[in-house]
Design a protein around this motif. Structure first.
Motif, short mmCIF file in Angstrom:
data_model
loop_
_atom_site.label_atom_id
_atom_site.label_comp_id
_atom_site.label_asym_id
_atom_site.label_seq_id
_atom_site.Cartn_x
_atom_site.Cartn_y
_atom_site.Cartn_z
N PRO A 1 -9.47 3.41 0.95
CA PRO A 1 -8.39 2.69 1.64
C PRO A 1 -7.81 1.61 0.73
O PRO A 1 -8.46 1.12 -0.18
CB PRO A 1 -9.11 2.06 2.85
N ALA A 2 -6.56 1.26 1.00
CA ALA A 2 -5.88 0.23 0.22
C ALA A 2 -6.55 -1.12 0.48
O ALA A 2 -6.97 -1.40 1.62
CB ALA A 2 -4.41 0.18 0.58
N PRO A 3 -6.67 -1.96 -0.50
CA PRO A 3 -7.29 -3.26 -0.27
C PRO A 3 -6.43 -4.14 0.63
O PRO A 3 -5.21 -4.12 0.56
CB PRO A 3 -7.42 -3.85 -1.67
N THR A 4 -7.07 -4.87 1.48
CA THR A 4 -6.34 -5.78 2.38
C THR A 4 -6.26 -7.14 1.70
O THR A 4 -7.26 -7.63 1.15
CB THR A 4 -7.08 -5.90 3.72
N PRO A 5 -5.09 -7.76 1.75
CA PRO A 5 -4.95 -9.07 1.13
C PRO A 5 -5.75 -10.13 1.90
O PRO A 5 -5.89 -10.04 3.12
CB PRO A 5 -3.46 -9.34 1.17
N LEU A 6 -6.26 -11.08 1.17
CA LEU A 6 -7.01 -12.15 1.80
C LEU A 6 -6.05 -13.12 2.48
O LEU A 6 -4.96 -13.40 1.99
CB LEU A 6 -7.85 -12.89 0.76
N LYS A 7 -6.47 -13.64 3.63
CA LYS A 7 -5.66 -14.60 4.36
C LYS A 7 -6.37 -15.94 4.34
O LYS A 7 -7.59 -16.01 4.30
CB LYS A 7 -5.48 -14.15 5.81
#
Length: 127
Positions: free
Chosen positions: A119-125
């Motif tokens: 899966p595509a990496p999720t950006p950190l919030k």
């Protein structure tokens, strides 16, 4: 390799007088060993002297025939394998399209199949 006065004098200084008879016996034997090593074509003789006048030889160099026998290779030995052409053993690997389907035995109770594409990496919030 020969028995010199320096060797004899050095041995006399290291061995007590009471053991000189034994020392001279072994010096004669050492001289004979030096002559034999020279006749065989040996490069060196490693010998030791004990305090009681006993001289023993721990090692001596190999003759040319012994070195050739120790390093002998079989007749068909290829000394430069990088010069011969590559062997055509099997066909080249199958194309990537055939590798896209993975056929594995999965124990459905304990194994969860993973996707082939991660899966595509999720950006950190920020917190």
């Amino acid at each position: 390799m020969e028995l010199t006065w320096a060797i004899i004098w050095s041995c006399l200084m290291r061995v007590p007088v009471r053991h000189w008879r034994t020392l001279f016996h072994y010096l004669r034997r050492l001289e004979a060993s030096f002559a034999e090593a020279k006749a065989d074509g040996r490069a060196y003789v490693n010998w030791h002297l004990r305090e009681d006048g006993v001289i023993w030889i721990s090692e001596w160099g190999l003759t040319e025939a012994e070195q050739k026998g120790r390093c002998a290779l079989p007749d068909g030995f290829d000394r430069t394998p990088w010069l011969r052409p590559a062997l055509a053993l099997d066909a080249v690997a199958p194309p990537l399209s055939a590798l896209s389907e993975v056929a594995l035995f999965l124990d459905h109770v304990w194994t969860v199949p993973a996707p082939l594409v991660p899966p595509a990496p999720t950006p950190l919030k920020p917190p």
